[in-house]
Write a protein that holds these residues in place. Structure first.
Motif, PDB file in Angstrom:
ATOM      1  N   MET A 155       0.823  -1.208   0.000  1.00  0.00           N
ATOM      2  CA  MET A 155       0.000   0.000   0.000  1.00  0.00           C
ATOM      3  C   MET A 155       0.859   1.261   0.000  1.00  0.00           C
ATOM      4  N   PHE A 156       1.871   1.286   0.869  1.00  0.00           N
ATOM      5  CA  PHE A 156       2.755   2.441   0.943  1.00  0.00           C
ATOM      6  C   PHE A 156       4.015   2.157   0.144  1.00  0.00           C
ATOM      7  N   THR A 157       4.331   3.020  -0.808  1.00  0.00           N
ATOM      8  CA  THR A 157       5.528   2.861  -1.620  1.00  0.00           C
ATOM      9  C   THR A 157       6.415   4.077  -1.455  1.00  0.00           C
ATOM     10  N   SER A 158       7.724   3.872  -1.642  1.00  0.00           N
ATOM     11  CA  SER A 158       8.677   4.958  -1.483  1.00  0.00           C
ATOM     12  C   SER A 158       8.769   5.776  -2.771  1.00  0.00           C
ATOM     13  N   VAL A 159       8.957   7.077  -2.618  1.00  0.00           N
ATOM     14  CA  VAL A 159       9.143   7.951  -3.778  1.00  0.00           C
ATOM     15  C   VAL A 159      10.584   7.930  -4.246  1.00  0.00           C
ATOM     16  N   LEU A 160      11.443   7.267  -3.481  1.00  0.00           N
ATOM     17  CA  LEU A 160      12.868   7.194  -3.842  1.00  0.00           C
ATOM     18  C   LEU A 160      13.114   5.902  -4.605  1.00  0.00           C
ATOM     19  N   ASN A 161      12.976   5.963  -5.900  1.00  0.00           N
ATOM     20  CA  ASN A 161      13.136   4.778  -6.738  1.00  0.00           C
ATOM     21  C   ASN A 161      14.460   4.759  -7.485  1.00  0.00           C
ATOM     22  N   GLU A 162      15.319   5.743  -7.176  1.00  0.00           N
ATOM     23  CA  GLU A 162      16.593   5.800  -7.870  1.00  0.00           C
ATOM     24  C   GLU A 162      17.509   4.672  -7.415  1.00  0.00           C
ATOM     25  N   ALA A 163      18.550   4.418  -8.199  1.00  0.00           N
ATOM     26  CA  ALA A 163      19.539   3.398  -7.832  1.00  0.00           C
ATOM     27  C   ALA A 163      20.298   3.850  -6.601  1.00  0.00           C
ATOM     28  N   GLU A 164      20.890   2.896  -5.932  1.00  0.00           N
ATOM     29  CA  GLU A 164      21.592   3.188  -4.679  1.00  0.00           C
ATOM     30  C   GLU A 164      22.699   4.198  -4.907  1.00  0.00           C
ATOM     31  N   GLY A 165      22.774   5.194  -4.059  1.00  0.00           N
ATOM     32  CA  GLY A 165      23.792   6.220  -4.171  1.00  0.00           C
ATOM     33  C   GLY A 165      23.364   7.411  -5.004  1.00  0.00           C
ATOM     34  N   LEU A 166      22.232   7.343  -5.682  1.00  0.00           N
ATOM     35  CA  LEU A 166      21.746   8.441  -6.514  1.00  0.00           C
ATOM     36  C   LEU A 166      20.507   9.056  -5.872  1.00  0.00           C
ATOM     37  N   MET A 167      20.390  10.379  -6.042  1.00  0.00           N
ATOM     38  CA  MET A 167      19.251  11.080  -5.464  1.00  0.00           C
ATOM     39  C   MET A 167      18.931  12.284  -6.338  1.00  0.00           C
ATOM     40  N   SER A 168      17.691  12.416  -6.754  1.00  0.00           N
ATOM     41  CA  SER A 168      17.302  13.547  -7.589  1.00  0.00           C
ATOM     42  C   SER A 168      16.954  14.742  -6.716  1.00  0.00           C
ATOM     43  N   VAL A 169      17.123  15.922  -7.295  1.00  0.00           N
ATOM     44  CA  VAL A 169      16.816  17.152  -6.567  1.00  0.00           C
ATOM     45  C   VAL A 169      15.330  17.229  -6.260  1.00  0.00           C
ATOM     46  N   SER A 170      14.500  16.792  -7.197  1.00  0.00           N
ATOM     47  CA  SER A 170      13.053  16.852  -6.991  1.00  0.00           C
ATOM     48  C   SER A 170      12.619  15.978  -5.813  1.00  0.00           C
ATOM     49  N   SER A 171      13.209  14.776  -5.703  1.00  0.00           N
ATOM     50  CA  SER A 171      12.876  13.893  -4.585  1.00  0.00           C
ATOM     51  C   SER A 171      13.308  14.490  -3.251  1.00  0.00           C
TER      52      SER A 171
ATOM     53  N   VAL B 231      10.489   9.865  14.339  1.00  0.00           N
ATOM     54  CA  VAL B 231       9.859   8.783  13.570  1.00  0.00           C
ATOM     55  C   VAL B 231       9.378   9.291  12.214  1.00  0.00           C
ATOM     56  N   VAL B 232       8.756  10.465  12.206  1.00  0.00           N
ATOM     57  CA  VAL B 232       8.291  11.048  10.939  1.00  0.00           C
ATOM     58  C   VAL B 232       9.472  11.345  10.024  1.00  0.00           C
ATOM     59  N   GLY B 233      10.558  11.858  10.591  1.00  0.00           N
ATOM     60  CA  GLY B 233      11.750  12.114   9.786  1.00  0.00           C
ATOM     61  C   GLY B 233      12.336  10.845   9.195  1.00  0.00           C
ATOM     62  N   LEU B 234      12.337   9.753   9.971  1.00  0.00           N
ATOM     63  CA  LEU B 234      12.834   8.470   9.457  1.00  0.00           C
ATOM     64  C   LEU B 234      11.991   7.986   8.280  1.00  0.00           C
ATOM     65  N   ALA B 235      10.675   8.085   8.403  1.00  0.00           N
ATOM     66  CA  ALA B 235       9.786   7.646   7.326  1.00  0.00           C
ATOM     67  C   ALA B 235      10.001   8.474   6.066  1.00  0.00           C
ATOM     68  N   ASN B 236      10.120   9.776   6.230  1.00  0.00           N
ATOM     69  CA  ASN B 236      10.346  10.632   5.066  1.00  0.00           C
ATOM     70  C   ASN B 236      11.717  10.409   4.457  1.00  0.00           C
ATOM     71  N   GLY B 237      12.702  10.107   5.292  1.00  0.00           N
ATOM     72  CA  GLY B 237      14.038   9.832   4.774  1.00  0.00           C
ATOM     73  C   GLY B 237      14.092   8.587   3.917  1.00  0.00           C
ATOM     74  N   MET B 238      13.191   7.644   4.175  1.00  0.00           N
ATOM     75  CA  MET B 238      13.101   6.434   3.362  1.00  0.00           C
ATOM     76  C   MET B 238      12.174   6.624   2.152  1.00  0.00           C
ATOM     77  N   GLY B 239      11.538   7.795   2.085  1.00  0.00           N
ATOM     78  CA  GLY B 239      10.681   8.083   0.946  1.00  0.00           C
ATOM     79  C   GLY B 239       9.230   7.721   1.126  1.00  0.00           C
ATOM     80  N   TYR B 240       8.842   7.259   2.313  1.00  0.00           N
ATOM     81  CA  TYR B 240       7.455   6.851   2.552  1.00  0.00           C
ATOM     82  C   TYR B 240       6.637   8.054   3.027  1.00  0.00           C
ATOM     83  N   LEU B 241       6.367   8.954   2.099  1.00  0.00           N
ATOM     84  CA  LEU B 241       5.711  10.207   2.441  1.00  0.00           C
ATOM     85  C   LEU B 241       4.255   9.990   2.849  1.00  0.00           C
TER      86      LEU B 241
END
Length: 225
Positions: free
Chosen positions: A1-17, A101-111
């Motif tokens: 049900m909950f998916t992460s918005v961080l779908n990039e490969a490991e070590g990569l991060m987009s500015v938009s995300s 806890v909220v910061g941890l969830a957002n850091g994993m991309g589970y907004l």
């Protein structure tokens, strides 16, 4: 049900995300702070910490990204930060943990997950503050009495307490004035709040008119991290 918005490969991060996660973290931080502020004693520094903590934790989690060495360094930094913090009450510590806890969830991309947590836990937090849930019907006060060292502090006020108080618990005894005085701290419940002056006058006659203070139990709001 909950998916992460961080779908990039490991070590990569987009500015938009990064901007999306940070924006949600700050919004969640404001919501947590507003909920905490309702019917609470607080300082601006502590509320500021609640607002910024989710975003800071989220950025740290994004930076670590599975790196064991960085994780250990971050854990040490958090331990040092906790060591330098002024201790707060249970409510303050719960609000801080809520933000983390909220910061941890957002850091994993589970907004979506973090927003649901803020809504559900925040609603419960709000309802508990807004109602009289778990509040004691008794109005406790702190009574501090100074007595000479020659008085037996165990039973010196027993008759007076039986007359005016529902309960009286001696919580602290401290020597003062080079050991010539005892400072007694009681947690008391008055039978009739209107007879507080009569209680103090009766104690004054027993302790030789030395210093007496009667006040509500003090609970200081947590200071900044």
């Amino acid at each position: 049900m909950f998916t992460s918005v961080l779908n990039e490969a490991e070590g990569l991060m987009s500015v938009s995300s990064l901007l999306l996660c940070t924006g949600v973290s700050i919004a969640c931080g404001f919501m947590i702070a507003l909920i905490y502020m309702y019917r609470s004693h607080y300082t601006k520094n502590f509320v500021t910490a609640l607002v910024l903590l989710p975003a800071l934790v989220q950025v740290v989690i994004m930076i670590v990204n599975g790196n064991l060495g960085t994780s250990i360094a971050v854990m040490g930094a958090f331990a040092l930060l906790r060591f330098r913090s002024a201790p707060g009450n249970s409510k303050d510590m719960t609000a801080l943990f809520f933000s983390i806890v909220v910061g941890l969830a957002n850091g994993m991309g589970y907004l979506t997950f973090s927003i649901c947590i803020v809504a559900i836990v925040g609603l419960v937090f709000f309802l508990i503050n807004a109602t009289h849930f778990a509040e004691s019907g008794r109005k406790y006060k702190t009574l501090n009495v100074l007595i000479p060292e020659n008085l037996d502090y165990e039973d010196v006020f027993s008759e007076i307490f039986d007359q005016y108080l529902i309960s009286a618990e001696l919580v602290k005894v401290k020597t003062t004035d080079l050991g010539s005085m005892f400072e007694l701290s009681y947690e008391i419940v008055l039978k009739d709040p209107k007879k507080e002056k009569e209680l103090i006058d009766a104690i004054r006659c027993r302790n030789g008119n030395l210093t007496i203070t009667c006040s509500r139990p003090q609970s200081k709001p947590a200071e900044e991290l």
